[in-house]
Structure formats: C-alpha cells, structure tokens
Design an enzyme around this catalytic site. Structure first.
Site, PDB file in Angstrom:
ATOM      1  N   LYS A 153       0.455  -0.966   0.227  1.00 24.17           N
ATOM      2  CA  LYS A 153       0.090   0.050   0.192  1.00 24.17           C
ATOM      3  C   LYS A 153       1.077   1.598  -0.013  1.00 24.17           C
ATOM      4  CE  LYS A 153      -1.726   2.996   1.750  1.00 24.17           C
ATOM      5  NZ  LYS A 153      -2.107   4.247   0.819  1.00 24.17           N
ATOM      6  N   GLY A 180       6.272   5.742   8.602  1.00 24.64           N
ATOM      7  CA  GLY A 180       4.844   6.576   8.505  1.00 24.64           C
ATOM      8  C   GLY A 180       5.295   7.297  10.343  1.00 24.64           C
ATOM      9  N   SER A 181       3.612   7.701  10.379  1.00 23.14           N
ATOM     10  CA  SER A 181       4.011   8.429  11.511  1.00 23.14           C
ATOM     11  C   SER A 181       3.451   7.728  13.005  1.00 23.14           C
ATOM     12  CB  SER A 181       3.115   9.243  11.548  1.00 23.14           C
ATOM     13  OG  SER A 181       1.899   8.280  11.884  1.00 23.14           O
ATOM     14  N   THR A 182       4.280   8.181  14.364  1.00 22.00           N
ATOM     15  CA  THR A 182       4.540   7.501  14.875  1.00 22.00           C
ATOM     16  C   THR A 182       3.016   6.883  16.012  1.00 22.00           C
ATOM     17  OG1 THR A 182       6.271   8.726  15.770  1.00 22.00           O
ATOM     18  CG2 THR A 182       5.296   7.455  17.762  1.00 22.00           C
ATOM     19  N   VAL A 196       0.375   6.404  13.779  1.00 20.68           N
ATOM     20  CA  VAL A 196      -0.184   5.190  13.053  1.00 20.68           C
ATOM     21  C   VAL A 196       1.071   3.901  13.281  1.00 20.68           C
ATOM     22  CG1 VAL A 196      -0.916   4.642  10.611  1.00 20.68           C
ATOM     23  CG2 VAL A 196      -1.089   6.652  11.221  1.00 20.68           C
ATOM     24  N   GLU A 213       9.871   2.834  10.813  1.00 18.22           N
ATOM     25  CA  GLU A 213      10.314   3.428  10.570  1.00 18.22           C
ATOM     26  C   GLU A 213       9.663   4.526  10.584  1.00 18.22           C
ATOM     27  OE1 GLU A 213      11.881   7.166  10.818  1.00 18.22           O
ATOM     28  OE2 GLU A 213      11.472   6.650   8.379  1.00 18.22           O
ATOM     29  N   CYS A 251      12.610  12.548   7.486  1.00 17.74           N
ATOM     30  CA  CYS A 251      12.168  12.166   8.462  1.00 17.74           C
ATOM     31  C   CYS A 251      13.297  12.337   9.094  1.00 17.74           C
ATOM     32  CB  CYS A 251      12.013  10.337   8.527  1.00 17.74           C
ATOM     33  SG  CYS A 251      10.776   9.553   7.410  1.00 17.74           S
ATOM     34  N   GLU A 283       6.885  16.255  16.577  1.00 15.68           N
ATOM     35  CA  GLU A 283       7.717  16.496  14.268  1.00 15.68           C
ATOM     36  C   GLU A 283       6.744  17.768  13.829  1.00 15.68           C
ATOM     37  OE1 GLU A 283       9.353  13.453  11.584  1.00 15.68           O
ATOM     38  OE2 GLU A 283       6.902  13.194  12.432  1.00 15.68           O
TER      39      GLU A 283
END
Length: 543
Positions: A211, A264-266, A268, A292, A326, A424
C-alpha cells in the site's frame, strides 16, 4: 542448476549533476513534459492484473496543485482481500524459488532503475512528490538501485551462514520466509522507501501486499512496472491504492497476516501495533512488526566546531526537500560565542533560497506534499509566534495559491523544553536554542530529554573530548549519529537507517538486521550413524 553462486559486490550508483543544459537535465525535462501532457490512470496491480474502478482520487503536483497528473482507485475491502489471496497463492512457489533466482530479478531491477526507467523515475518523483533534480536523482534512481543491489548481496551473506557439524552429523539451517503474507505500507517522501519496503521481504521469499502513499502514486506505478519487467512473478508483490487505514484494517484482521513493514507516523504505527495485539490469538504465528516512524533530529554544536561546515549542514539538512525527510534537522543547539554570526549568516542565506517549481534549476525548496501539511506548518508558526520564549528570525509564512509553498523558517527559543524542540512537524522549520559556552555539560542532557524521538543526530566539534562526551551522553538519543556532518543522507553500504524510542523498531534498513526480520529459521540435524543401543557405559554393572 547447481553451484556455490556469488552475486556481484555492490557499489553505490553515481549521481548525475543535472547542470543547466546538461543531457540528463534535458532528458528529464522531456519526461516531465510528456507526463504533464496526460492524466494517467494508476491502477491496482493484483496477481499481475490491473484493475481500475469504484471511487477515485486525483494525483496532483504539490507545486501546481491545480494540475492533475493521474487518478488512483480507492481500494475497498474486497480489493484488499483479493490482493491478500493472490499473495497467499503465490507463496508456495515463490518461497521455494532458489534465492539466487530471486536475487537475479532484483539485480535486473537495479539495472532498469538506473537504465531505461531512470528518467521516468526521476521525473515522476519531481512532479508527484515535489523534489528537485538533485533530490529526485539521489532518491528515485541512485537509492532505488542501491537498495536492490546491496540487499541481494546481504541476502547472499545470510544464506551463506550455516552451522558447524561434528563428525557423524550433518547440520543445516533452512532460512524460510514467514508463513502468510507481509503488508508493506510506504510513505510519500522517498520513492526508494516505496521500492524497498515491499521488495526486501519479497527478496527473502515472502509475498507482499503493498500500500503506497497516494501522494507517491506516480513513482510507485513506475516501480511496479519496473519490477514486472525485471521478471517478478504475478502475485509476489500486489499493489493496492487507497486509504492506508482501511487497507491495514483488512490486512491485519487476517489469520495469515505474518508481518508489517511500515514507514510513517508514530501514531499510526502505534495504532497498528495495538490492533495486531488485539488480534494476536487469531494469527498462525506472531507477526513481525518493523517500523520507521520519524524523528526530531538535532544538530549539537560545540564551540570548537567548524563554522562553515555547521552553516552548510544546517541549511541543507533543514531545508532540502522542504524538511520532509525523517532525518531532517529541525532543532539546533548552538554556543553563544558562535550564534550572532551564524544567526545573521543563516538568515541572509535562507532569504536567498528560492521556493518554487522544482523543474527550475534555481529552486532549492519545493512545495510541501499537500494542504494538510501546509496548514500544519502554518499552525506551528502561529503557536511559536505567540510565545514570548520564541523569536522569528526568517520565514514564517505560507503561500497556498498556486502550490503548497511554505517559507523556510527559523525560530530562536530560550526554552529548552519548547514544543518546537520536541514535536515533529515534517516541514521547513528549524528551531535554535542558544547555550552559554561553559554549559556544554548541561546542554547534552537537554538534547537527550527534549524529544521522544531517537532517529538521527549530528555533533560538530574539533575537541575530541567533547565528541567522546557527546557520543556517551547521547548514546540512546539516535540510531545514527554523525560527527561533523549533517544528519541526513544515509548511504547504502555505509550507514544503515533506523532509530529507536518513538522513531521506530530500529531494524536498520539496508542491513542484514532488516533482511533477517523476514526469515524464520529451521535447523535440520541429520545423524549419519544413529545410536542403536539405548544404554550408556555408566549403566554397565559387570565391574
């Protein structure tokens, strides 16, 4: 076919310069013109078949958001389930394909990435993700090829590791792929991550549902076509567009879910981890979760640091690709003795950075990826401006009329615990905390404590004792520490990417650690002369 096969030793793919008027610049410009001349349908690819239907979403250029470049279909649960089923059908044969046959496909893919597909990869990354010539080249051409080549070489090393055997025994290690399918969820900001996250498990014999970010749909389509031309069998990697939340919800609910490869984001990633935990009793095996999840990366300057190197590192790592890496620098700790000069020079330089169309050679900063990103930065600027502890030095405005443009921005803060040093934002915002020169010992713990992330970190110093002290105090503050260099630009074969704490599982993309996560070992011991008497000498009572 038999033999002790060896793959070529990899080398980093050289980057092209894209000087104005150069053949590579003209070639990519021609590709950009061709892509802009049409609206591409970018379909799902399931079991090698392309499908396009149902609700759709436009793909636009962030720096020209009125320009529609393509359309993607939004996967519903039935599309995702068909991709899962295709992965499971392909698993038996692919898992039993000799590793060197799998390796040959990805080595071929590397040649295509830096050959016939190179300019299309660069052009689609520039248009769809708003990267400059240079940023697109090092990502979509060089790093894509590097991932494929270095991963193959690392896989060879893993498969070569075999246990020793005592005489009379023959011991083997069967490096099996996981049981089930792997879900790869990839971000918008790196075409190379989009190529690497599904291909690494696939190289190790797994089958994958991929995805990609809808914002990277243009370049992801090129990657998928490239892999197919390289010989990847249908069903090994199945691409589905749409909502990451919806696709992941369907995938992690399946008993055959075997692993997640995520960038992606922490928030999620944590939500997915919790969902997997809730479903744990239904799985055939414990899923492998690799993530990551971003960073809040610091540049820590000692009074002995090289001035010009510090200035260069801050400009490049804070504002290249609009701070949407990142690893981008977003906080700096600078000694008072250096700050007045550095502040004035930084402000003057940032004011000269051209923000605009990435196809222009003068552009240093493109657009952030979408309106949500622009509004997030606008909100951060306002929050900081409202605080007495913050002083706006340069930038601080957004320009959404034609593209999602955000000015490169620097704040100075007197608060070492400020939200701008902790959160962030994923945009072109640098916050500087100025410390007294004699407070070096006190500032290092502040760097460690300010943010929950631990991805990258730079230390600038000539004093070796100061370097050693920083490396010790900040040992757990990053997964990658750079000494006298910017915190961005990890290169395959030299620096393996990944961090801990809120930055992820630190499985080190581009290393053997990462590849090993997609394997489940089976030891086979064959006894060549088995025992035929159940008794032992100590049982002998004849003495």
């Amino acid at each position: 076919m038999t033999g002790n096969f060896r793959v070529p030793r990899p080398h980093n793919e050289p980057e092209r310069s894209f000087a104005p008027g150069s053949p590579e610049a003209d070639s990519v410009r021609a590709q950009i013109k061709h892509i802009e001349s049409q609206v591409r349908d970018l379909p799902h690819v399931v079991d090698g078949a392309r499908s396009f239907g149902g609700q759709t979403m436009n793909v636009v250029a962030p720096h020209k958001h009125a320009q529609v470049l393509g359309r993607i279909p939004m996967a519903d649960a039935s599309v995702t389930k068909s991709a899962i089923d295709a992965s499971l059908r392909a698993h038996h044969d692919w898992a039993r394909t000799p590793w060197w046959e799998r390796a040959a496909i990805f080595l071929r893919a590397a040649e295509l990435a830096c050959g016939s597909y190179r300019d299309e990869l660069v052009a689609t990354t520039m248009l769809g993700q708003s990267k400059t010539f240079h940023q697109s080249e090092i990502d979509a051409a060089c790093e894509v090829a590097d991932f494929f080549r270095f991963n193959v070489f690392l896989a060879q090393e893993i498969y070569a590791d075999q246990p020793s055997s005592l005489q009379g025994n023959f011991n083997l290690l069967d490096q099996r792929p996981l049981e089930g399918f792997v879900l790869a969820v990839t971000p918008f900001n790196f075409t190379a991550i989009g190529a690497n996250l599904p291909s690494t498990p696939a190289l190790m014999g797994n089958t994958v549902v991929w995805k990609p970010s809808e914002k990277a749909a243009l370049s992801s389509d090129v990657v998928m076509r490239l892999l197919e031309e390289a010989g990847l069998p249908p069903g090994v990697i199945n691409l589905v567009h749409g909502s990451g939340k919806d696709v992941a919800a369907t995938a992690v609910a399946q008993p055959e879910f075997a692993g997640l490869n995520f960038t992606g984001s922490t928030q999620v990633f944590r939500a997915l981890w919790k969902t997997v935990a809730d479903n744990l009793d239904s799985y055939r095996s414990f899923p492998r979760l690799v993530g990551e999840t971003g960073g809040k990366n610091a540049v820590v300057v000692h009074p002995s640091g090289n001035y010009d190197a510090i200035k260069t590192a801050l400009i490049r790592s804070s504002f290249e690709y609009q701070g949407q890496k990142c690893s981008a620098a977003s906080r700096a700790y600078v000694p008072r003795s250096m700050w007045n000069r550095l502040r004035d020079d930084m402000v003057e330089t940032v004011r000269t950075l051209k923000v605009g169309d990435v196809a222009s050679h003068e552009t240093f900063v493109g657009a952030v990826i979408d309106e949500a990103a622009l509004r997030r930065m606008e909100n951060a600027f306002q929050r900081a401006s409202d605080l007495d502890s913050h002083r706006l030095l340069v930038g601080g405005s957004v320009h959404p009329e034609e593209g999602w443009f955000v000015e490169p921005t620097i704040f100075e803060t007197t608060d070492p615990h400020a939200f701008t040093l902790a959160e962030e934002f994923f945009g072109p915002l640098l916050t500087v905390f100025v410390y007294e020169d004699e407070s070096w010992d006190e500032v290092l713990p502040l760097v460690d404590e300010a943010s929950p992330y631990a991805l990258t970190l730079s230390v600038f110093a000539s004093d070796r004792q100061a370097i050693a002290q920083a490396l010790d105090v900040l040992r757990n503050a990053s997964g990658m520490t750079y000494v006298n260099d910017k915190p961005t630009g990890a290169l395959m074969g030299q620096v393996s990417f990944g961090g801990g704490r809120a930055s992820g599982t630190n499985d080190k993309t581009g290393s053997r650690l990462s590849l090993q996560r997609w394997l489940s070992g089976r030891f086979v011991k064959e006894t060549l002369s088995p025992a035929t008497d159940w008794t032992y000498p100590y049982l002998d009572r004849s003495f």
